[in-house]
Design a protein around this motif. Structure first.
Motif, short mmCIF file in Angstrom:
data_model
loop_
_atom_site.label_atom_id
_atom_site.label_comp_id
_atom_site.label_asym_id
_atom_site.label_seq_id
_atom_site.Cartn_x
_atom_site.Cartn_y
_atom_site.Cartn_z
N PRO A 15 0.83 -1.21 0.00
CA PRO A 15 0.00 0.00 0.00
C PRO A 15 0.87 1.26 0.00
O PRO A 15 2.02 1.25 0.43
N ASP A 16 0.27 2.34 -0.49
CA ASP A 16 1.03 3.59 -0.64
C ASP A 16 1.60 4.09 0.69
O ASP A 16 2.67 4.68 0.72
N TRP A 17 0.86 3.84 1.79
CA TRP A 17 1.35 4.38 3.06
C TRP A 17 2.69 3.77 3.44
O TRP A 17 3.54 4.44 4.05
N GLN A 18 2.93 2.51 3.10
CA GLN A 18 4.20 1.88 3.42
C GLN A 18 5.34 2.55 2.67
O GLN A 18 6.38 2.87 3.25
N MET A 19 5.15 2.74 1.38
CA MET A 19 6.19 3.36 0.57
C MET A 19 6.44 4.80 1.00
O MET A 19 7.59 5.24 1.12
N GLY A 20 5.36 5.53 1.23
CA GLY A 20 5.52 6.92 1.66
C GLY A 20 6.20 7.04 2.99
O GLY A 20 7.08 7.90 3.20
#
Length: 212
Positions: free
Chosen positions: A23-28
């Protein structure tokens, strides 16, 4: 990118090569946390604060306090590497929801690891928790500085520990921990009456003047 705290963060922040994508939150969160860590070590407190707030907000979007606790531990570790003695308040506020590995690592950072904590620590720190002589075997430079900071907190930092920390921070251009460790070296040289060494270290310190 390899991260010093991968063993703590893997479940929350590391990217996965298999489908589905993370999910995007992990990468961000991971990107901001890496930038915050580098900014702190280089002595840029403003950028560190902004990037850390972003990383924390990304992880907080999961409403999982144990994951946010891991992020706070990363920040705590950078302080230990830089010999900052402030308490780890961000993690302490979430400790009741933290898992055993995070609690073990927090005790280790404070220089108060228990015998049973060793097996729960990130791999790079297990040997150091058993013996400070293992510091030279820590390959990751930030992990090495964190471990050196722990040894200093435990009163087990030898002259070799201090020199290794100075050399590690200097090679990476990490001004904040370098300044802190140079001051430790200078204090020890002063206590030993080594006036020439005190003066040499002061010349290095003068090159590092910055506003923390």
């Amino acid at each position: 990118m390899r991260h010093i705290f991968a063993s703590l963060m893997v479940a929350a922040l590391s990217a996965c090569s298999s489908a589905p994508p993370p999910p995007d939150w992990q990468m961000g969160a991971k990107g901001s946390l890496d930038r915050a860590t580098e900014a702190w070590l280089r002595g840029d407190s403003k950028i560190e604060a902004v990037e850390f707030a972003r990383a924390r907000a990304e992880v907080a979007s999961t409403a999982q306090p144990d994951l946010v606790a891991r992020v706070e531990l990363v920040r705590c570790a950078t302080r230990v590497a830089s010999l900052d003695t402030e308490p780890c308040e961000g993690f302490d506020a979430l400790a009741s929801d933290a898992a055993a590995p995070e609690l073990a690592y927090s005790r280790y950072l404070a220089g108060k690891a228990l015998v049973d904590d060793v097996a729960l620590l990130p791999e790079a720190h297990r040997a150091v928790a058993r013996s400070g002589a293992a510091l030279k075997g820590v390959e990751d430079p930030l992990a090495r500085l964190v471990a050196a900071g722990v040894l200093l907190r435990r009163g087990e930092a030898t002259p070799e520990t201090v020199q290794l920390a100075v050399d590690t921070a200097s090679k990476r251009g990490w001004r904040r921990p370098l300044l802190a460790w140079l001051r430790v070296a200078q204090e020890r040289a002063q206590a030993g009456g080594a006036a020439d060494e005190v003066a040499r270290l002061q010349r290095r310190i003068d090159l590092l003047s910055f506003a923390p």
